[in-house]
Write an enzyme that holds these catalytic residues in place. Structure first.
Site, PDB file in Angstrom:
ATOM      1  N   PHE A  22     -32.785   4.586  43.518  1.00 28.33           N
ATOM      2  CA  PHE A  22     -32.060   5.270  42.374  1.00 28.33           C
ATOM      3  C   PHE A  22     -33.316   6.000  41.765  1.00 28.33           C
ATOM      4  O   PHE A  22     -33.108   7.289  41.392  1.00 28.33           O
ATOM      5  CB  PHE A  22     -31.733   4.324  40.926  1.00 28.33           C
ATOM      6  CG  PHE A  22     -30.525   3.581  41.546  1.00 28.33           C
ATOM      7  CD1 PHE A  22     -29.748   4.016  42.470  1.00 28.33           C
ATOM      8  CD2 PHE A  22     -30.119   2.416  40.942  1.00 28.33           C
ATOM      9  CE1 PHE A  22     -28.264   3.228  42.942  1.00 28.33           C
ATOM     10  CE2 PHE A  22     -29.046   1.703  41.086  1.00 28.33           C
ATOM     11  CZ  PHE A  22     -28.391   2.230  42.089  1.00 28.33           C
ATOM     12  N   HIS A 117     -32.983  -1.782  38.458  1.00 30.27           N
ATOM     13  CA  HIS A 117     -32.661  -0.465  37.749  1.00 30.27           C
ATOM     14  C   HIS A 117     -31.101  -0.725  37.493  1.00 30.27           C
ATOM     15  O   HIS A 117     -30.416  -0.485  38.220  1.00 30.27           O
ATOM     16  CB  HIS A 117     -32.755   0.660  38.734  1.00 30.27           C
ATOM     17  CG  HIS A 117     -32.843   1.922  38.254  1.00 30.27           C
ATOM     18  ND1 HIS A 117     -33.792   2.887  38.375  1.00 30.27           N
ATOM     19  CD2 HIS A 117     -32.191   2.518  37.162  1.00 30.27           C
ATOM     20  CE1 HIS A 117     -33.618   3.908  38.040  1.00 30.27           C
ATOM     21  NE2 HIS A 117     -32.700   3.662  37.024  1.00 30.27           N
ATOM     22  N   CYS A 118     -31.048  -0.999  36.216  1.00 33.55           N
ATOM     23  CA  CYS A 118     -29.612  -1.137  35.834  1.00 33.55           C
ATOM     24  C   CYS A 118     -28.647  -0.157  36.140  1.00 33.55           C
ATOM     25  O   CYS A 118     -28.934   1.505  36.051  1.00 33.55           O
ATOM     26  CB  CYS A 118     -29.455  -1.468  34.419  1.00 33.55           C
ATOM     27  SG  CYS A 118     -30.005  -0.181  33.077  1.00 33.55           S
ATOM     28  N   HIS A 119     -27.294  -0.098  36.197  1.00 34.48           N
ATOM     29  CA  HIS A 119     -26.359   1.006  36.478  1.00 34.48           C
ATOM     30  C   HIS A 119     -25.007   0.516  36.356  1.00 34.48           C
ATOM     31  O   HIS A 119     -24.566  -0.789  36.433  1.00 34.48           O
ATOM     32  CB  HIS A 119     -26.503   1.557  37.859  1.00 34.48           C
ATOM     33  CG  HIS A 119     -26.694   0.369  38.961  1.00 34.48           C
ATOM     34  ND1 HIS A 119     -27.597  -0.475  39.189  1.00 34.48           N
ATOM     35  CD2 HIS A 119     -25.622   0.173  39.829  1.00 34.48           C
ATOM     36  CE1 HIS A 119     -27.279  -0.955  40.168  1.00 34.48           C
ATOM     37  NE2 HIS A 119     -26.025  -0.789  40.744  1.00 34.48           N
ATOM     38  N   TYR A 120     -24.114   1.429  35.909  1.00 33.77           N
ATOM     39  CA  TYR A 120     -22.747   0.957  35.726  1.00 33.77           C
ATOM     40  C   TYR A 120     -22.208   1.355  37.189  1.00 33.77           C
ATOM     41  O   TYR A 120     -22.553   2.396  37.891  1.00 33.77           O
ATOM     42  CB  TYR A 120     -22.088   2.288  34.910  1.00 33.77           C
ATOM     43  CG  TYR A 120     -22.072   1.955  33.422  1.00 33.77           C
ATOM     44  CD1 TYR A 120     -21.077   0.703  33.042  1.00 33.77           C
ATOM     45  CD2 TYR A 120     -22.673   2.247  32.412  1.00 33.77           C
ATOM     46  CE1 TYR A 120     -20.915   0.310  31.816  1.00 33.77           C
ATOM     47  CE2 TYR A 120     -22.494   2.017  31.230  1.00 33.77           C
ATOM     48  CZ  TYR A 120     -21.670   1.190  30.802  1.00 33.77           C
ATOM     49  OH  TYR A 120     -21.486   0.851  29.225  1.00 33.77           O
TER      50      TYR A 120
END
Length: 161
Positions: A22, A117-120
């Site tokens: 990302f 790495h946070c993500h939707y």
């Protein structure tokens, strides 16, 4: 127990675990089409999933490399949420999805493939999209060319502006 082999996913398990795909997309702005970047906003961007659960599966990702959503700024969180809402609209109107799964796997223990790495995730769904091949062979079939779906999504988000 049965095992499903997917050797093409091995790039996620490279020797250098400190690399973040990302962040790589964040830093390579001139390669958006090659990387699958759908749009870029002030605090976040959208990226096609390279190994989708269904055609049109994409993610909303903050530019900031952060594992914990509670550490995101309010502006980042609100912008991400705004684009999740718009993403649902795009999937329904332009890919004719009959439903959409929205989700976040927060941490490795919750099943996150890229936990740091946070993500939707936004996953479009249709009646019958989990059919006999999924049940019997534990295999997903992508029914449309991903490059065409990518172009549709890019155009749909451009049209929203």
């Amino acid at each position: 127990m049965q095992y499903l082999y997917a050797p093409w996913r091995s790039e996620y398990f490279k020797e250098d675990q400190n690399l973040c795909p990302f962040c790589d997309c964040t830093n390579q702005i001139k390669s958006d089409e090659e990387l699958g970047v759908i749009f870029r906003a002030k605090h976040c961007f959208a990226l096609m999933n390279r190994y989708p659960y269904s055609a049109g599966h994409f993610m909303i990702i903050p530019y900031l490399h952060e594992e914990h959503i509670e550490n995101l700024s309010l502006q980042t969180w609100q912008e991400m949420s705004h684009f999740v809402r718009l993403g649902v609209k795009v999937l329904k109107q332009h890919l004719h999805a009959r439903g959409v799964n929205i989700g976040m796997n927060l941490s490795k223990d919750a099943g996150a493939g890229i936990a740091s790495h946070c993500h939707y995730h936004l996953v479009p769904r249709w009646a019958g999209d989990t059919n006999f091949i999924t049940t019997i062979a534990q295999t997903r079939v992508c029914v449309a060319p991903l490059d065409q779906i990518y172009q549709k999504l890019v155009q749909a988000f451009k049209d929203l502006k």
